[in-house]
Design a protein around this motif. Structure first.
Motif, PDB file in Angstrom:
ATOM      1  N   GLY A 241      -7.664  -8.661   5.655  1.00  0.00           N
ATOM      2  CA  GLY A 241      -6.602  -8.171   6.303  1.00  0.00           C
ATOM      3  C   GLY A 241      -5.687  -7.367   5.749  1.00  0.00           C
ATOM      4  N   ARG A 242      -7.125  -6.116   4.912  1.00  0.00           N
ATOM      5  CA  ARG A 242      -6.442  -5.011   4.178  1.00  0.00           C
ATOM      6  C   ARG A 242      -7.662  -4.102   4.226  1.00  0.00           C
ATOM      7  NH1 ARG A 242      -5.473  -8.141  -1.736  1.00  0.00           N
ATOM      8  NH2 ARG A 242      -2.809  -8.388  -1.090  1.00  0.00           N
ATOM      9  N   ILE A 243      -8.779  -4.427   4.524  1.00  0.00           N
ATOM     10  CA  ILE A 243      -9.917  -3.587   4.183  1.00  0.00           C
ATOM     11  C   ILE A 243     -10.106  -2.811   5.462  1.00  0.00           C
ATOM     12  CG2 ILE A 243     -11.979  -5.009   4.905  1.00  0.00           C
ATOM     13  CD1 ILE A 243     -12.694  -3.398   2.384  1.00  0.00           C
TER      14      ILE A 243
ATOM     15  N   ALA B 222     -16.006 -10.071 -10.770  1.00  0.00           N
ATOM     16  CA  ALA B 222     -15.181 -10.154  -9.356  1.00  0.00           C
ATOM     17  C   ALA B 222     -14.566  -9.508  -8.656  1.00  0.00           C
ATOM     18  CB  ALA B 222     -14.575 -11.955  -9.162  1.00  0.00           C
ATOM     19  N   GLY B 223     -13.999  -8.015  -8.026  1.00  0.00           N
ATOM     20  CA  GLY B 223     -13.065  -7.715  -7.580  1.00  0.00           C
ATOM     21  C   GLY B 223     -13.602  -7.275  -6.391  1.00  0.00           C
ATOM     22  N   GLY B 224     -12.001  -6.846  -5.794  1.00  0.00           N
ATOM     23  CA  GLY B 224     -12.552  -5.717  -4.901  1.00  0.00           C
ATOM     24  C   GLY B 224     -11.230  -6.641  -3.438  1.00  0.00           C
ATOM     25  N   GLU B 225     -10.827  -6.889  -3.790  1.00  0.00           N
ATOM     26  CA  GLU B 225      -9.075  -8.030  -2.949  1.00  0.00           C
ATOM     27  C   GLU B 225      -8.050  -6.884  -2.116  1.00  0.00           C
ATOM     28  OE1 GLU B 225      -5.994  -9.629  -4.790  1.00  0.00           O
ATOM     29  OE2 GLU B 225      -7.263 -10.476  -5.246  1.00  0.00           O
ATOM     30  N   ALA B 226      -8.343  -5.419  -3.193  1.00  0.00           N
ATOM     31  CA  ALA B 226      -7.328  -4.578  -3.300  1.00  0.00           C
ATOM     32  C   ALA B 226      -7.711  -3.299  -2.414  1.00  0.00           C
ATOM     33  CB  ALA B 226      -6.696  -4.189  -4.307  1.00  0.00           C
ATOM     34  N   ALA B 227     -10.052  -3.240  -2.145  1.00  0.00           N
ATOM     35  CA  ALA B 227      -9.997  -2.298  -1.532  1.00  0.00           C
ATOM     36  C   ALA B 227      -9.283  -2.277   0.439  1.00  0.00           C
ATOM     37  CB  ALA B 227     -11.569  -2.881  -0.967  1.00  0.00           C
ATOM     38  N   HIS B 228      -8.485  -1.431   0.302  1.00  0.00           N
ATOM     39  CA  HIS B 228      -7.954  -0.349   2.255  1.00  0.00           C
ATOM     40  C   HIS B 228      -9.209   0.332   2.789  1.00  0.00           C
ATOM     41  CE1 HIS B 228      -6.778   2.871  -0.036  1.00  0.00           C
ATOM     42  NE2 HIS B 228      -6.017   2.747  -0.989  1.00  0.00           N
TER      43      HIS B 228
ATOM     44  N   ALA C  11      -1.481   2.378   6.707  1.00  0.00           N
ATOM     45  CA  ALA C  11      -1.956   2.098   8.443  1.00  0.00           C
ATOM     46  C   ALA C  11      -3.004   1.006   7.758  1.00  0.00           C
ATOM     47  CB  ALA C  11      -2.879   4.251   9.098  1.00  0.00           C
ATOM     48  N   ALA C  12      -4.382   1.439   6.507  1.00  0.00           N
ATOM     49  CA  ALA C  12      -5.526   0.231   7.140  1.00  0.00           C
ATOM     50  C   ALA C  12      -4.454  -1.035   6.756  1.00  0.00           C
ATOM     51  CB  ALA C  12      -5.766   0.579   4.879  1.00  0.00           C
ATOM     52  N   HIS C  13      -3.427  -1.183   6.260  1.00  0.00           N
ATOM     53  CA  HIS C  13      -2.702  -2.756   6.428  1.00  0.00           C
ATOM     54  C   HIS C  13      -2.993  -2.845   7.600  1.00  0.00           C
ATOM     55  CE1 HIS C  13      -2.030  -3.579   1.675  1.00  0.00           C
ATOM     56  NE2 HIS C  13      -3.386  -2.938   2.007  1.00  0.00           N
ATOM     57  N   THR C  14      -1.904  -2.256   7.998  1.00  0.00           N
ATOM     58  CA  THR C  14      -1.437  -2.832   9.735  1.00  0.00           C
ATOM     59  C   THR C  14      -2.833  -2.942  10.281  1.00  0.00           C
ATOM     60  OG1 THR C  14       0.399  -1.211   8.983  1.00  0.00           O
ATOM     61  CG2 THR C  14       0.006  -1.751  11.436  1.00  0.00           C
ATOM     62  N   PHE C  15      -3.793  -2.083  10.128  1.00  0.00           N
ATOM     63  CA  PHE C  15      -4.627  -2.291  11.434  1.00  0.00           C
ATOM     64  C   PHE C  15      -5.763  -3.355  10.595  1.00  0.00           C
ATOM     65  CE2 PHE C  15      -8.254  -0.668  13.174  1.00  0.00           C
ATOM     66  CZ  PHE C  15      -8.850  -0.748  14.276  1.00  0.00           C
TER      67      PHE C  15
ATOM     68  N   LEU D 234       0.944  -1.057  -0.098  1.00  0.00           N
ATOM     69  CA  LEU D 234      -0.331   0.173  -0.141  1.00  0.00           C
ATOM     70  C   LEU D 234       0.902   1.306  -0.022  1.00  0.00           C
ATOM     71  CD1 LEU D 234      -3.334   1.117   0.080  1.00  0.00           C
ATOM     72  CD2 LEU D 234      -3.141   0.580   2.089  1.00  0.00           C
ATOM     73  N   GLN D 235       1.748   1.358   0.774  1.00  0.00           N
ATOM     74  CA  GLN D 235       2.245   2.080   0.677  1.00  0.00           C
ATOM     75  C   GLN D 235       3.336   2.921  -0.291  1.00  0.00           C
ATOM     76  OE1 GLN D 235       2.535   4.193   3.692  1.00  0.00           O
ATOM     77  NE2 GLN D 235       4.033   5.998   3.565  1.00  0.00           N
TER      78      GLN D 235
END
Lengths: 391, 391
Positions: free
Chosen positions: B277-279, B249-255, B97-101, A95-96
């Protein structure tokens, strides 16, 4: 030439406060190749952005940014585009990466400009660098009286436009905010351009934002900036349909072209504000400027930090004579002023322009960098993968 | 209780390759409070995500994730929502931050579930955990023959559905890809559910993606996943209008929730795939599931790693009986299997469900964690701000 080295310098003020002032630290990027050096700046968390350059690979599309940059050829604008596409694909799950690459990309343009003797705006296809009207970017005071004084200071310092941001707006009553807006107007005088930035305070609450519109219109605000979270397109669109004379502005959080385009297409903004230190650098910002022209939207830079970032942020729309407003960091922390040796001073009309000089046309001050440099180190399994480089 | 500690464990296989296999490393999160421990997992770059938790503050809205989590109260679901809102605001300029949180939020739910004795899906408001049909998630082979064999293996292993991803698709001719699709269909037999994932290979080139539609339809593919970059809503929308029986189909990258909603509203996807683990964790994923129901779109988890991540990813739609398909990591690297002591085994019908057990219902294996643990250290100005914690 080949990209031989990319070095990151993490600068910070001795004390960092919780005010929304992004000039309290900086991440400076130095790129070397072919006997030349280019400089860029990420508008991002320094340590996290460094980590995204040096981290071990997680898998094929979660690679460190370094993998798509180091050792690559750099002879023309297309090479920069190719590197950017590689970063976007190879680091799609990191992401970063966009924030990290933004400063690197700027430095690549600076390097290419120096190697070819051309200013970046000319490499982007513009034939002239038009003068812009800078607005002083300042924070609302805690009280209307403080805001009034800051507005007067801006005017006394020769600014015909000023943007007031953050502070108490949206945290108290509609009437409190109205007092702040009218204080800003009073301090700027009736002919000054007044811009208001509320820093996403309304999240996606359209009614709370709409409640401030009458006072904004009464104060003659040209735009209302970032009422909502960067991705809250529905809320932007709904407010835009009700905002009348006060246009919406947004886009600083865009970390790719899509986000900026969606704010235009679905969010209905009248001003799209791009930070080259976040969107992936200068080339994607130029594409947003092209798109804005096509859609009748006005392009504006987002810059709250150094004059290196300021020069970079002017390049994407340097050739657009009708897009005149530009953000100008009027009261940055000493760090942001001191790490460049040259600055974009305003002329007799109070205007500035992207320099007619090779690259970004800004000199770095080694003393300024050293004064604020922080020592950082990242180690994995005993191996140092980042240490503060020598200047 | 209060959140007393948050610890990050960076696991990795001894060798990381460039294949698009996200199970080659992992970032495990442990949260402690009130005598209980909860576990979560970020589907993200481990080192960069750790840095986003511990980094020094840059300014008021570029704060480390830790600032919004450590020491906060945690007694109910609303507390988790409050912490998430704080992270979103206080770290709005910290991209990672979104990935971390995400992993932290999962661990908070696990902790809350253990403290209250409730499974997470019940804390989310569901009264039952419905069984799902897992699809084997595998990569296309380098040749159609390899793909055929992988499809046969999936069927032999009891999967009635399989998703083939990445590999050579989009890199050669339309005919080459058609051979791959038909090999997958042949291996699955005519009744198997065939799903195809092309990993953003067409960037935003609608025609290149559309050229593959006839072969996908001939092979009876239920969906075409991630033809474009996650933010390329226009391209998604244009392809969706032409895709006929093959849904996008899609959305896995949604943060964030906005990105997922936009894929539904503007991108026209028929299946929205969310990685907890990403959103931002489980609660935002649940909100996307609610929105999908409202819009007649099918919710699917995105999970390519461990059974901890799998359990977390089932919670947001555990109670939706009609949303039956679920991604199941069929051939993860040993690391992803070994760091949990318990697993979501398929029943006699080949189905799985979110466990009816407190929290996420998954035990961690200390031996498995230790076996793959990497030592990392981050220092700023001589002070260690991260060191691999003790298990």
């Amino acid at each position: 030439m080949k990209i031989e080295a990319v070095d990151f310098f993490y600068l910070a003020m001795p004390e960092i406060t919780t005010e929304a002032d992004g000039s309290q630290d900086a991440l400076l990027v130095r790129v070397a190749g072919g006997g030349h050096v280019g400089w860029g700046e990420c508008e991002a968390s320094p340590l996290v952005s460094i980590a995204a350059f040096v981290t071990p690979m997680s898998h094929g599309v979660c690679r460190p940014v370094a993998d798509s940059v180091l050792g690559k050829p750099l002879d023309n604008a297309e090479d920069i585009g190719r590197i950017a596409a590689d970063v976007e694909y190879n680091s799609m799950d990191l992401l970063q990466a966009a924030h990290t690459f933004s400063g690197v990309e700027m430095a690549l343009w600076d390097l290419l400009g120096k190697a070819t003797g051309e200013p970046v705006w000319r490499l982007l296809g513009y034939s002239a660098s038009h003068r812009k009207t800078p607005y002083a970017s300042v924070l609302f005071g805690d009280t209307p009286q403080e805001t009034l004084e800051r507005a007067r200071t801006a005017r006394r310092n020769g600014f015909t436009a000023a943007k007031f941001g953050w502070g108490p707006i949206g945290r108290g009553s509609v009437a409190d905010d109205a007092d702040q807006f009218s204080a800003a107007r009073e301090g700027l005088d009736k002919n000054g351009i007044l811009l208001v930035d509320v820093g996403q305070i309304f999240i996606e609450d359209v009614e709370a934002a709409a409640a401030r519109l009458p006072a904004l219109e009464a104060a003659g605000a040209l735009w209302l900036e970032e009422p909502f979270q960067g991705g809250a397109l529905d809320a932007y669109g709904a407010l835009a349909r009700r905002s009348g004379k006060v246009k919406l502005a947004g886009g600083e959080a865009a970390h790719n072209i899509h986000m900026a385009r969606h704010l235009i297409d679905f969010g209905g903004v009248g001003y799209v504000q791009i930070d080259c230190g976040r969107i992936g650098g200068i080339a994607p910002a130029k594409k947003v400027a092209d798109y804005a022209v096509k859609k009748g939207v006005t392009y504006v830079n987002h810059t709250f930090t150094s004059h290196l970032a300021l020069s970079a942020s002017l390049q994407p729309y340097a050739g657009l004579a009708d897009h005149r407003i530009c953000e100008y960091p009027a009261a940055p922390k000493p760090l942001a002023w001191e790490f460049t040796a040259s600055h974009l001073e305003r002329d007799g009309n109070g205007e500035i322009a992207a320099p007619d000089a090779p690259g970004l046309g800004i000199e770095i001050s080694p003393e300024g960098v050293r004064k604020y440099l922080r020592e950082a180190e990242i180690k994995v399994d005993g191996r140092v993968i980042y240490a503060t480089p020598r200047l």
